[in-house]
Design an enzyme around this catalytic site. Structure first.
Site, PDB file in Angstrom:
ATOM      1  N   SER A   1       0.849  -1.191   0.000  1.00 31.02           N
ATOM      2  CA  SER A   1       0.000   0.000   0.000  1.00 31.02           C
ATOM      3  C   SER A   1       0.890   1.248   0.000  1.00 31.02           C
ATOM      4  O   SER A   1       1.664   1.444  -0.933  1.00 31.02           O
ATOM      5  CB  SER A   1      -0.942  -0.025   1.210  1.00 31.02           C
ATOM      6  OG  SER A   1      -1.983   0.919   1.043  1.00 31.02           O
TER       7      SER A   1
ATOM      8  N   ASP B   1     -17.551 -16.392 -11.693  1.00 29.67           N
ATOM      9  CA  ASP B   1     -16.715 -17.373 -10.998  1.00 29.67           C
ATOM     10  C   ASP B   1     -16.254 -18.491 -11.924  1.00 29.67           C
ATOM     11  O   ASP B   1     -15.100 -18.926 -11.880  1.00 29.67           O
ATOM     12  CB  ASP B   1     -17.495 -17.942  -9.810  1.00 29.67           C
ATOM     13  CG  ASP B   1     -16.662 -18.869  -8.935  1.00 29.67           C
ATOM     14  OD1 ASP B   1     -15.439 -18.958  -9.173  1.00 29.67           O
ATOM     15  OD2 ASP B   1     -17.210 -19.489  -8.020  1.00 29.67           O
TER      16      ASP B   1
ATOM     17  N   ASP C   1     -12.990 -19.332 -15.220  1.00 28.64           N
ATOM     18  CA  ASP C   1     -11.668 -19.967 -15.215  1.00 28.64           C
ATOM     19  C   ASP C   1     -11.753 -21.485 -15.272  1.00 28.64           C
ATOM     20  O   ASP C   1     -10.739 -22.169 -15.158  1.00 28.64           O
ATOM     21  CB  ASP C   1     -10.877 -19.533 -13.985  1.00 28.64           C
ATOM     22  CG  ASP C   1     -11.610 -19.840 -12.679  1.00 28.64           C
ATOM     23  OD1 ASP C   1     -12.721 -20.406 -12.730  1.00 28.64           O
ATOM     24  OD2 ASP C   1     -11.075 -19.500 -11.604  1.00 28.64           O
TER      25      ASP C   1
ATOM     26  N   VAL D   1     -13.655 -23.466 -13.165  1.00 32.40           N
ATOM     27  CA  VAL D   1     -14.092 -24.092 -11.924  1.00 32.40           C
ATOM     28  C   VAL D   1     -14.784 -23.044 -11.056  1.00 32.40           C
ATOM     29  O   VAL D   1     -14.386 -21.871 -11.042  1.00 32.40           O
ATOM     30  CB  VAL D   1     -12.898 -24.719 -11.166  1.00 32.40           C
ATOM     31  CG1 VAL D   1     -11.894 -23.661 -10.750  1.00 32.40           C
ATOM     32  CG2 VAL D   1     -13.362 -25.525  -9.964  1.00 32.40           C
TER      33      VAL D   1
ATOM     34  N   ASP E   1     -15.231 -21.838  -7.568  1.00 27.89           N
ATOM     35  CA  ASP E   1     -14.576 -21.984  -6.276  1.00 27.89           C
ATOM     36  C   ASP E   1     -14.594 -20.703  -5.457  1.00 27.89           C
ATOM     37  O   ASP E   1     -13.861 -20.570  -4.477  1.00 27.89           O
ATOM     38  CB  ASP E   1     -13.127 -22.432  -6.491  1.00 27.89           C
ATOM     39  CG  ASP E   1     -12.345 -21.484  -7.402  1.00 27.89           C
ATOM     40  OD1 ASP E   1     -12.922 -20.484  -7.857  1.00 27.89           O
ATOM     41  OD2 ASP E   1     -11.153 -21.757  -7.654  1.00 27.89           O
TER      42      ASP E   1
ATOM     43  N   ASP F   1      -8.574  -6.122  -4.741  1.00 27.10           N
ATOM     44  CA  ASP F   1      -8.155  -5.063  -3.828  1.00 27.10           C
ATOM     45  C   ASP F   1      -9.207  -3.957  -3.811  1.00 27.10           C
ATOM     46  O   ASP F   1      -9.664  -3.484  -4.848  1.00 27.10           O
ATOM     47  CB  ASP F   1      -6.804  -4.499  -4.277  1.00 27.10           C
ATOM     48  CG  ASP F   1      -6.133  -3.651  -3.205  1.00 27.10           C
ATOM     49  OD1 ASP F   1      -6.770  -2.706  -2.708  1.00 27.10           O
ATOM     50  OD2 ASP F   1      -4.964  -3.930  -2.883  1.00 27.10           O
TER      51      ASP F   1
ATOM     52  N   HIS G   1      -6.907  -6.272  -0.245  1.00 27.42           N
ATOM     53  CA  HIS G   1      -5.877  -5.384   0.277  1.00 27.42           C
ATOM     54  C   HIS G   1      -5.319  -5.923   1.593  1.00 27.42           C
ATOM     55  O   HIS G   1      -6.012  -5.950   2.611  1.00 27.42           O
ATOM     56  CB  HIS G   1      -6.457  -3.977   0.481  1.00 27.42           C
ATOM     57  CG  HIS G   1      -5.426  -2.912   0.623  1.00 27.42           C
ATOM     58  ND1 HIS G   1      -4.787  -2.361  -0.462  1.00 27.42           N
ATOM     59  CD2 HIS G   1      -4.915  -2.295   1.708  1.00 27.42           C
ATOM     60  CE1 HIS G   1      -3.928  -1.442  -0.049  1.00 27.42           C
ATOM     61  NE2 HIS G   1      -3.981  -1.394   1.266  1.00 27.42           N
TER      62      HIS G   1
END
Length: 538
Positions: free
Chosen positions: A200, A267, A270, A272, A274, A432, A470
């Site tokens: 940060s 979700d 990609d 899958v 998860d 983040d 973050h």
């Protein structure tokens, strides 16, 4: 008188320390703790102007199995009205002959925990101090008020020297120089390698030391860096004004609705499902899908038109129609996945709308803007932060432009750092909620454009961690843990660049390949909790 005394002391002390060699395997590793107590730190030891320093205490401490000498010291300012830099050095009794400096967070004002790990560090490996590092850090040149929320006291900004210590990074070099002086006196040797790690604000500080003092550190870990601090502040001010509009603030339940809707929509991209959106660049979600009938606020199961507008503003680039001296023109905004993550509401939207005075339950960024307006921009603690419009700052434009040269640390010409043998690891979480990963990707691309892909590859690696937020705050979808320090050591000390790295989700006990940006982990087959079941892809 203090300055004259410090200069005379320096002539004597430097004569006795200039010949200290780099540490070697045969040298003693036990620090002379008692000898450091009350020691003066001569001003010439530091390359930037100070009036010297003084060790306020030195005592033997233990942390688990690690015994170390804790040394606290003050570095005195040139301006008598400026606060001192308070710094601390932890000198282990089994020194590995290396040094590690930690960066801070937010507006700083406190000394980081020297027994802690690097950002996104592994939970199954010892922290730097436990590895034998001499660890050091400072408060960046001011002390936070106990009455202020942690890392959200910007009142030091009314003093120019304190402002430069923090925002331009001057305190970093002063603290580094003073710390190495104490390390040399403790062990009668200087470190063989010195590293820096921060996230940060500390991530920005990591880039600052690489930019401004390219030979001061052998390797740098920069996590979720707020490098374009002024640019982000303007964006946060813009968002603060939007969220303060009547009916625009989405409360906690609506933030949860937004987050779960985005995850449900993206979700599986990609391969899958998860709970982690590994391909955020491919995620397409229209918040109008959550629109209340007629656009009015009819309850927690939908978003009103003003709330949709606020959500879109958070996720869209903010461009200002005027020039600032740093050359920055925009801030890229956040993915929907970040600001709406109710597992860390304080860092995202917060739980209450911005107002004057600014509630401590508003988002971290809104409070950061409030402090900046009061102490950096107007230097009027009573000024209403909502009265300053980042789109049309009027009388404050010149001051904003001046501050941009101090706060936007955007020099991407890192040739001198690379030429000195320096290595840089960049890390960011794709969820983040306080510093946009898009901003770090922008910085990385600028370095590549400036130096070229091959030259950049020789000294820089950038990893974007899907699902990580973050600083692993709250309960992130993916609590990143990676032994970046060992990877950096091998790169700096043995010439072995990071290859085929694996990051652990320390909360859910699963692993993923740590993909170099712009690649991301795609599921192919096998156990979805194992990194071997994924392949890095574009």
């Amino acid at each position: 008188m203090r300055r004259t005394t410090a200069v005379l002391a320096a002539m004597v002390v430097l004569a006795g320390t200039a010949g200290f060699p780099a540490a070697t395997a045969g040298q003693p590793t036990t620090p002379a703790c008692v000898r450091l107590d009350g020691m003066d730190i001569p001003a010439p030891v530091m390359s930037l102007p100070t009036t010297g320093g003084h060790v306020t205490s030195a005592s033997v401490q233990t942390n688990g199995d690690t015994t170390y000498c804790r040394v606290d010291a003050d570095i005195f300012p040139v301006d008598p009205a400026a606060p001192a830099i308070k710094m601390r050095v932890a000198l282990p009794y089994d020194w590995n002959r290396k040094g590690m400096m930690f960066g801070g967070g937010g507006y700083n004002g406190t000394i980081p925990d020297l027994t802690a790990n690097v950002p996104f560090g592994p939970v199954d490996q010892p922290a730097p101090l436990a590895r034998g590092y001499a660890v050091f850090a400072g408060d960046s040149g001011h002390q936070q008020s106990p009455a202020a929320p942690p890392s959200l006291d910007g009142s030091f900004g009314v003093n120019d020297e304190a402002l430069h210590n923090f925002a331009a990074g001057d305190a970093l070099k002063k603290t580094r120089d003073a710390s190495l002086y104490l390390i040399r006196h403790a062990y009668r040797a200087k470190p063989a390698e010195v590293y820096f790690a921060g996230g940060s604000t500390g991530g920005r500080e990591a880039l600052v030391v690489a930019q401004r003092w390219p030979e001061a550190f052998d390797g740098v870990i920069s996590a979720y860096p707020a490098w374009n601090n002024l640019a982000e502040v303007l964006y946060l001010g813009y968002l603060t004004q939007i969220l303060a509009r009547p009916g625009a603030f989405p409360g906690p339940a609506k933030q949860t609705l937004l987050y779960t809707s985005v995850v449900d929509a993206c979700d599986g991209l990609d391969g899958v499902e998860d709970g982690v959106v590994s391909n955020p660049g491919g995620c397409r979600f229209d918040p109008h899908a959550l629109r209340c009938p007629g656009g009015a606020d009819t309850g927690v199961t939908c978003l009103s038109d003003p709330q949709i507008a606020a959500v879109i503003a958070m996720s869209s680039p903010f461009e200002w129609p005027y020039r600032v001296a740093s050359g920055e023109t925009r801030y890229p905004g956040f993915p929907f996945l970040s600001g709406a993550d109710m597992r860390t509401p304080f860092l995202g939207f917060g739980t209450t709308a911005p107002a004057d005075p600014m509630p401590v339950t508003s988002g971290y960024g809104m409070q950061y803007w409030d402090q900046w307006v009061k102490y950096f921009l107007t230097r009027d603690p009573g000024h209403n932060a909502l009265a300053v419009d980042p789109r049309d700052p009027g009388e404050w434009l010149d001051r904003i432009s001046r501050l941009s040269t101090i706060q936007d640390r955007n020099d991407v010409d890192l040739r001198r750092f690379a030429a000195s043998g320096g290595k840089l690891i960049l890390l960011h979480g794709a969820a983040d909620e306080l510093v946009s990963d898009r901003s770090t990707s922008d910085y990385y691309q600028r370095v590549r454009d400036e130096l070229g892909p091959r030259s950049t590859e020789r000294f820089l690696r950038y990893y974007l961690v899907p699902g990580a937020n973050h600083a692993n705050a709250g309960a992130p979808a993916f609590a990143a843990g990676w032994d970046s320090l060992s990877a950096l050591e091998r790169w700096v000390e043995k010439g072995q660049s990071p290859e085929d790295q694996v990051v652990t989700d320390t909360r859910h006990h699963r692993t993923r390949p740590l993909c170099e940006y712009p690649e991301w982990p795609r599921y192919r087959a096998g156990d979805p909790d194992r990194a071997s079941s994924f392949v890095c892809t574009r």
